[in-house]
Write an enzyme that holds these catalytic residues in place. Structure first.
Site, PDB file in Angstrom:
ATOM      1  N   ASP A  87       0.299  -0.516  -0.361  1.00  0.00           N
ATOM      2  CA  ASP A  87       0.347   0.916  -0.061  1.00  0.00           C
ATOM      3  C   ASP A  87       0.715   1.716  -1.313  1.00  0.00           C
ATOM      4  OD1 ASP A  87       1.614   3.474   0.725  1.00  0.00           O
ATOM      5  OD2 ASP A  87       1.255   2.816   2.776  1.00  0.00           O
ATOM      6  N   ASP A  91      -1.615   4.161  -3.603  1.00  0.00           N
ATOM      7  CA  ASP A  91      -1.240   5.587  -3.736  1.00  0.00           C
ATOM      8  C   ASP A  91      -1.492   6.063  -5.157  1.00  0.00           C
ATOM      9  OD1 ASP A  91      -0.325   5.692  -1.158  1.00  0.00           O
ATOM     10  OD2 ASP A  91       1.811   5.715  -1.650  1.00  0.00           O
TER      11      ASP A  91
END
Ligand SMILES: CCCCCCCC/C=C\CCCCCCCC(=O)OC[C@H](COP(=O)(O)O[C@@H]1[C@H](O)[C@H](OP(=O)(O)O)[C@@H](O)[C@H](O)[C@H]1O)OC(=O)CCCCCCC/C=C\CCCCCCCC
Ligand SMILES: Nc1ccn([C@@H]2O[C@H](COP(=O)(O)O)[C@@H](O)[C@H]2O)c(=O)n1
Ligand code: MG
Ligand code: MG
Length: 223
Positions: A87, A91
């Site tokens: 994640d 990002d």
């Protein structure tokens, strides 16, 4: 701040969608990957040619996947280091594409090297903001400050301004200045945030060193 106040709201909003996707056998990692691919495509296809309205619409449609993936992982009881790593790493990819796409516009047909530089600064300082916390945590420090401009502020500020500035393509006058204003604000806010985080880590490192020294002294006295 947005992260603190809006997260609970978006958790409620996206919980039914996250549950639906899990029932359909979709994994949180797939949502993370598809979401990032959509943001990157939206940013790099539309922004470099100055199509800020449609770019923002496409990016917005995919960027919320970043709130859905974690929600899915938590509902499935599958939150873990791999998901957190994936994640956070993706990002950085998504943020690079958003600010990279805007910088390409100013370097090309947008023809404004100062705004290109400001956008590149937003990209770089945003990555440093995130890195300071990640590196501090890897060293066992908390970096117990979020700062004035976290990722949510960087994205919401830039995307709202880009979307509205894009209405210029449809004949709305004067509105194109919103994007430069937002970029300057994100640049200054990110710089302040870097200082907030660095100073916090410096204090935490000094406190840890003091504690370690006191513990060593106590152990030495006891022997
Ligand atoms: C006329 C029409 C014009 C077109 C208008 C289009 C409007 C749409 C514009 C914008 C919508 C943008 C929404 C953006 C939502 C972004 C959500 C998001 O991805 O947030 C991610 C964030 C952080 O998540 P993580 O924990 O996964 O990430 C961590 C973070 O990245 C850390 O970074 P750091 O802060 O340290 O820099 C990393 O350190 C860490 O590694 C990483 O894991 O999630 C949140 O913050 C949750 C809160 C999201 C709040 C979103 C609010 C959206 C609110 C409103 C948008 C509506 C705007 C309406 C505009 C209307 C205009 C007319
Ligand atoms: N593919 C994924 C994505 C995320 N996670 C977990 O969720 C946390 C992030 O939550 P968000 O609401 O900000 O998306 C992350 O730290 C992971 O624990 C996951 O497991 N797999
Ligand atoms: Mg996420
Ligand atoms: Mg994320």
């Amino acid at each position: 701040m947005l992260n603190k106040y809006a997260r609970a709201f978006f958790t409620r909003v996206f919980t039914p969608l996250a549950a639906f996707l899990l029932r359909k056998g979709v994994s949180p990692d797939a949502v993370t990957l598809v979401g990032t691919a959509g943001v990157v495509a939206g940013a790099l296809v539309f922004f470099p040619r100055g199509s800020f309205f449609w770019g923002t619409i496409v990016i917005t449609a995919f960027v919320f996947s970043d709130l859905v993936d974690g929600n899915m992982a938590r509902q499935a009881g599958r939150s873990g280091p791999w998901g957190a790593f994936l994640d956070s790493s993706l990002d950085r990819v998504a943020d690079s594409a958003i600010f990279g796409g805007i910088a390409m516009w100013y370097a090309g047909k947008g023809d404004n090297l100062l705004l290109c530089a400001v956008t590149v600064f937003c990209l770089a300082s945003g990555q440093v903001v995130s890195y300071t916390k990640a590196r501090a945590e890897s060293l066992g420090l908390k970096c117990d400050v979020n700062g004035v401009v976290e990722r949510a502020e960087r994205l919401v500020g830039t995307l709202v301004a880009a979307g509205l500035a894009g209405l210029h393509e449809f004949g709305v006058p004067g509105i194109q200045w919103l994007l430069p204003i937002a970029l300057w604000l994100v640049a200054v806010g990110s710089l302040i945030t870097v200082f907030q985080r660095v100073l916090t880590v410096r204090r935490e490192a000094a406190e840890l060193a003091e504690l370690t020294a006191a513990e060593s002294a106590a152990t030495g006295e006891a022997q």
